[in-house]
Motif scaffolding. Structure first.
Motif, mmCIF file in Angstrom:
data_model
loop_
_atom_site.group_PDB
_atom_site.id
_atom_site.type_symbol
_atom_site.label_atom_id
_atom_site.label_comp_id
_atom_site.label_asym_id
_atom_site.label_seq_id
_atom_site.Cartn_x
_atom_site.Cartn_y
_atom_site.Cartn_z
ATOM 1 N N GLY A 1 37.536 44.303 41.904
ATOM 2 C CA GLY A 1 36.288 44.358 42.872
ATOM 3 C C GLY A 1 36.612 44.471 44.339
ATOM 4 N N TYR A 2 38.014 44.718 44.564
ATOM 5 C CA TYR A 2 38.436 44.807 46.020
ATOM 6 C C TYR A 2 38.040 45.977 46.450
ATOM 7 N N THR A 3 37.493 46.190 47.689
ATOM 8 C CA THR A 3 37.038 47.447 48.288
ATOM 9 C C THR A 3 37.910 47.669 49.398
ATOM 10 N N ASP A 4 38.336 48.973 49.163
ATOM 11 C CA ASP A 4 39.576 49.301 50.309
ATOM 12 C C ASP A 4 39.027 50.158 51.295
ATOM 13 N N ALA A 5 38.539 49.897 52.299
ATOM 14 C CA ALA A 5 37.713 50.639 53.407
ATOM 15 C C ALA A 5 38.905 51.591 54.167
#
Ligand SMILES: [Zn+2]
Length: 64
Positions: free
Chosen positions: A26-30
């Motif tokens: 669920g990590y979001t890499d912006a």
């Protein structure tokens, strides 16, 4: 100004705009982006999650 864009460019735009979210943790890499490689008529998008090292791969076939 030409509005023509190749299918590849359009796909790339679509992926660039989409949010990079790891399906595993669920990590979001912006700040990240898809790693794009092409071979033959295929385009492969890969995203390596910096948090859990899961690799998200999507492969698309280009129409000629
Ligand atoms: Zn992850």
């Amino acid at each position: 100004m030409s509005t023509y864009r190749s299918p590849f460019e359009r796909l790339r735009e679509k992926y660039d705009e989409s949010e990079l979210r790891c399906p595993a943790c669920g990590y979001t890499d912006a700040d990240g982006g898809w790693r794009v490689t092409t071979s033959g008529g295929r385009v492969r998008y890969q995203f390596v999650c910096p948090a859990c090292d899961a690799i998200e791969t999507r492969e698309l076939r280009l129409e000629r």
